[in-house]
Design a protein around this motif. Structure first.
Motif, mmCIF file in Angstrom:
data_model
loop_
_atom_site.group_PDB
_atom_site.id
_atom_site.type_symbol
_atom_site.label_atom_id
_atom_site.label_comp_id
_atom_site.label_asym_id
_atom_site.label_seq_id
_atom_site.Cartn_x
_atom_site.Cartn_y
_atom_site.Cartn_z
ATOM 1 N N LEU A 35 21.954 -3.694 16.931
ATOM 2 C CA LEU A 35 20.855 -3.297 16.056
ATOM 3 C C LEU A 35 19.513 -3.417 16.770
ATOM 4 N N PHE A 36 19.424 -4.359 17.691
ATOM 5 C CA PHE A 36 18.179 -4.587 18.426
ATOM 6 C C PHE A 36 17.978 -3.566 19.536
ATOM 7 N N ALA A 37 19.011 -3.344 20.336
ATOM 8 C CA ALA A 37 18.847 -2.546 21.551
ATOM 9 C C ALA A 37 19.671 -1.272 21.578
ATOM 10 N N GLY A 38 20.541 -1.046 20.596
ATOM 11 C CA GLY A 38 21.370 0.157 20.614
ATOM 12 C C GLY A 38 22.518 0.076 21.594
ATOM 13 N N LEU A 39 22.821 -1.121 22.104
ATOM 14 C CA LEU A 39 23.879 -1.312 23.088
ATOM 15 C C LEU A 39 24.708 -2.530 22.711
ATOM 16 N N THR A 40 25.975 -2.512 23.072
ATOM 17 C CA THR A 40 26.807 -3.700 22.965
ATOM 18 C C THR A 40 27.479 -3.912 24.318
ATOM 19 N N ALA A 487 11.140 -5.091 12.703
ATOM 20 C CA ALA A 487 12.474 -4.741 12.204
ATOM 21 C C ALA A 487 13.416 -4.398 13.355
ATOM 22 N N LEU A 488 14.696 -4.682 13.153
ATOM 23 C CA LEU A 488 15.719 -4.250 14.109
ATOM 24 C C LEU A 488 15.821 -2.731 14.006
ATOM 25 N N SER A 489 15.550 -2.043 15.098
ATOM 26 C CA SER A 489 15.375 -0.587 15.033
ATOM 27 C C SER A 489 16.658 0.175 14.755
ATOM 28 N N ALA A 490 17.819 -0.437 15.009
ATOM 29 C CA ALA A 490 19.109 0.238 14.792
ATOM 30 C C ALA A 490 19.051 1.675 15.316
ATOM 31 N N PRO A 491 18.733 1.863 16.598
ATOM 32 C CA PRO A 491 18.462 3.213 17.101
ATOM 33 C C PRO A 491 19.617 4.184 16.907
ATOM 34 N N GLN A 492 20.847 3.722 17.098
ATOM 35 C CA GLN A 492 21.980 4.637 16.953
ATOM 36 C C GLN A 492 22.171 5.053 15.505
ATOM 37 N N ALA A 493 22.101 4.093 14.582
ATOM 38 C CA ALA A 493 22.289 4.414 13.166
ATOM 39 C C ALA A 493 21.155 5.296 12.646
ATOM 40 N N THR A 494 19.928 5.059 13.138
ATOM 41 C CA THR A 494 18.805 5.911 12.747
ATOM 42 C C THR A 494 19.049 7.350 13.184
#
Length: 656
Positions: A35-40, A487-494
């Motif tokens: 959620l923070f960086a778009g990576l796991t 906010a946690l940007s959740a880049p992928q979900a956005t």
């Protein structure tokens, strides 16, 4: 070659319990990181090290017990990726106000189990008959084989996890002693310049694990967006978008760059991901067919002949029965959304077909570049677009019917639901093959690993909704608000929410997406040329697309981490070596240090969320302003972490 090991304990009760505990902890950590960086990141190696230490305290464990633990524990990263890349889109769309436990459990649990089922027939093709490298699987096997003395590895993990956690506690979401980002922007004539870096040790660790090649590719993608596309759009095209021009009137250079990126330029990455997903499917067409044929042939052989323990997969007939059993509740889930059997049945069929295809793609990519680099988000975007196109035909204007408090289109919600199941399946499928590669090397029994992965995946699904609700209440998810400025940007979900909504009456910058597709095609052509000329440096299109799509400040520390890994190799004279086993041994201490930074920071992020939620105040543990330092102190802290990471790797013995 595999080395059969007879009568050695594998699927023991203590191994199963330890695997479940580690899977739950690591899935929570990866949920925050994603959620923070778009990576796991893949978690098999740290899980293997912890397992060896814990089982030694319990009287000693076999290499195959430790392999079972790392297999189940690694499900934490894959389930977290599948969930956080998609399900928060339902919050962003306004369809949910919070994460519904039963729905999250159904999507993540059933999607994860489908990923296990779909990956079973691919094992022989990708690991036995035409073996792919599976770098993290090989590295995990090396760690397991060197497990006689796990103490030093545990010490490295513990120290770096403590360091990562303390720095996270000191950052902007905690005590606010240092900021999260050091950035600056300004105008040089008409040129809008921007430069910045996130100060997260976790991202530095991610970069060390993925290496310099991927680090260069992702940061180059961001440079394309932030140093070329955004300045060009500001100079020549801003006047064509009066709404955007009005919204940024009078704003500072940094805010202007961010607004242009958010509204327009990041969609270059969407276009590149789309063309990259299509190309990947086309490239793998022969491997997909081969995997299915191999699985069926192995099932027929197993019904009439005795199969070696190291070649026994879960029986194919059980796979088919389980597949039907899992599809029925998913069909009911889709029916609950759309209320029409004529739509929910095709949705279920799409999910099955897309699920198998994309699990195959995910497994192949994991075999080439590792699970940490596996661009599951690109796979999911392709699924959502395909599902949206079908739903547009099936639902017609009904697909634009508003549901949810903010008027989310019904079709967009349905497409996200399909994409979420496929994303969970694809993430688990790629991870499963990585673990099976490690098991193949150490002589494990495949069906026992496959069963353990299913147990680990479902265990993680049980805790995903509470973790997500905790993070959402503490930090916020999506765009910053006055209540949640960080906010946690959740880049992928956005991105998933934007694409799905855009397909059902929303607005998407299709021209920018088209340009991104052209850029993606050019990257593919470059990568094919590099491949044809035998170059070791490659430019995977989906990695480049991720760099184009994500903020520059997230990619800079990833590049720096990759540079540190390169410098470690250079110090030991191993740059360009083809001895992968020696390279894995060389990087093992640094990889463990990097994994500790990631795990410590992510877990601290979750721990910090607890007092924030209980108090209802984002600044509940913030230090007085007189003790809050600026970005230069943050940069100094990051430099210290980088030095420690390099020192840990540089002191390694590649021949150990």
């Amino acid at each position: 070659m595999s080395n059969p090991v007879k009568a050695v304990p594998q699927l023991t009760l203590r191994a199963v319990i330890l695997a479940i505990v580690l899977a739950v902890i690591l899935s929570a950590a990866n949920a925050y990181l994603g959620l923070f960086a778009g990576l796991t990141i893949a978690t098999a190696i740290p899980a293997a090290v912890v397992s060896m230490g814990v089982l030694r305290l319990l009287g000693g464990g076999t290499i195959l017990e430790n392999n079972i633990v790392q297999t189940g524990a690694s499900a934490g990263s894959s389930i977290a990726a599948g969930v956080i890349f998609t399900i928060p889109a339902l919050i962003i769309l306004g369809y949910w106000d919070d994460f519904k436990y039963s729905w999250v459990l159904a999507i993540a649990g059933l999607g994860g189990l489908l990923g296990v089922l779909f990956s079973v027939p691919l094992r022989r093709s990708m690991i036995v008959e035409e073996p792919l490298p599976f770098p993290e699987g090989k590295a995990a096997a090396e760690v397991l084989k060197a497990g006689e003395n796990p103490g030093p590895g545990l010490k490295i993990l513990a120290l770096s996890a403590t360091l990562g956690g303390l720095i996270k506690a000191a950052a902007a979401s905690g005590m606010r002693l240092i900021p999260d980002t050091a950035a600056g922007a300004g105008f040089f004539g008409k040129y809008l310049g921007y430069m910045g870096t996130n100060l997260s040790p976790a991202l530095l660790g991610v970069g060390y694990i993925v290496g310099l090649n991927i680090g260069i590719v992702v940061v180059s993608g961001s440079i394309l967006s932030w140093h070329i596309a955004i300045p060009l759009y500001h100079m020549f095209f801003l006047d064509t978008d009066p709404a955007l021009a009005t919204s940024i009137a009078g704003a500072g250079a940094e805010d202007i760059a961010g607004a242009i990126w958010s509204a327009k330029i990041r969609y270059l990455g969407v276009g590149a991901m789309l063309i990259g997903g299509v190309w990947t499917l086309f490239s793998l067409r022969k491997s997909l067919l081969s995997g299915v044929k191999s699985g069926i042939a192995a099932a027929r052989k197993g019904s009439g002949e005795k199969v070696a323990e190291t070649e026994r997969d879960l029986p194919m007939k059980w796979m088919l029965v389980a597949l039907v059993a899992f599809v029925v509740p998913l069909l009911l889930l889709y029916q609950a959304i759309v209320g029409m059997w004529s739509v929910s049945i095709p949705m279920a069929i799409i999910m099955i077909v897309a699920g198998f295809l994309f699990v195959s793609v995910s497994a192949y990519l994991a075999g080439l570049v590792g699970s940490s680099n596996n661009p599951v988000s690109g796979i999911t975007i392709a699924t959502i677009l395909f599902a949206s196109a079908v739903l547009l035909v099936l639902l017609g204007e009904g697909g634009k019917m508003a549901v949810g408090a903010s008027g989310a289109p019904l079709g967009a919600v349905a497409a996200i639901m399909i994409g979420a199941v496929v994303c969970c399946a694809a993430a688990v499928g790629g991870d499963n093959l990585q673990d099976l590669k490690a098991g193949y090397i150490v002589g494990a029994t495949p069906w026992k690993q496959q069963l353990m992965l299913g147990i680990g995946a479902f265990s993680c699904a049980l805790i995903m909704a509470p973790v997500l609700n905790l993070l959402a209440q503490a930090y916020g998810i999506g765009a910053p608000t006055p209540e949640h400025p960080n906010a946690l940007s959740a880049p992928q979900a956005t991105l998933m929410a934007s694409v799905a909504k855009g397909m059902f009456g929303g607005e998407l910058p299709w021209t920018v997406i088209g340009i991104g597709a052209v850029v993606g095609a050019a990257i593919i052509a470059l990568d094919e040329w590099l491949k044809a000329t035998g170059k070791t440096f490659r430019v995977p299109v989906l990695a480049a697309a991720i760099g184009i799509y994500l903020p520059l400040e997230l990619m800079v520390p990833i590049f720096l981490g990759g540079l540190l890994a390169y410098l470690v190799e250079k110090r030991h004279g191993m740059v360009g070596t083809h001895d992968e086993a020696a390279r894995d041994r060389l990087h093992r201490p640094g990889t463990l240090f990097a994994a500790g930074l990631i795990t410590g920071e992510a877990l601290m992020g979750i721990f910090i969320a607890i007092p924030i939620v209980l108090s209802g105040r984002a600044d509940v543990i913030a230090a007085p302003e007189s003790l809050q330092f600026g970005k230069y102190v943050g940069l100094a802290v990051l430099a210290l972490v980088a030095w420690l990471l390099y020192r840990t790797g540089a002191k390694a013995n590649p021949n150990a």
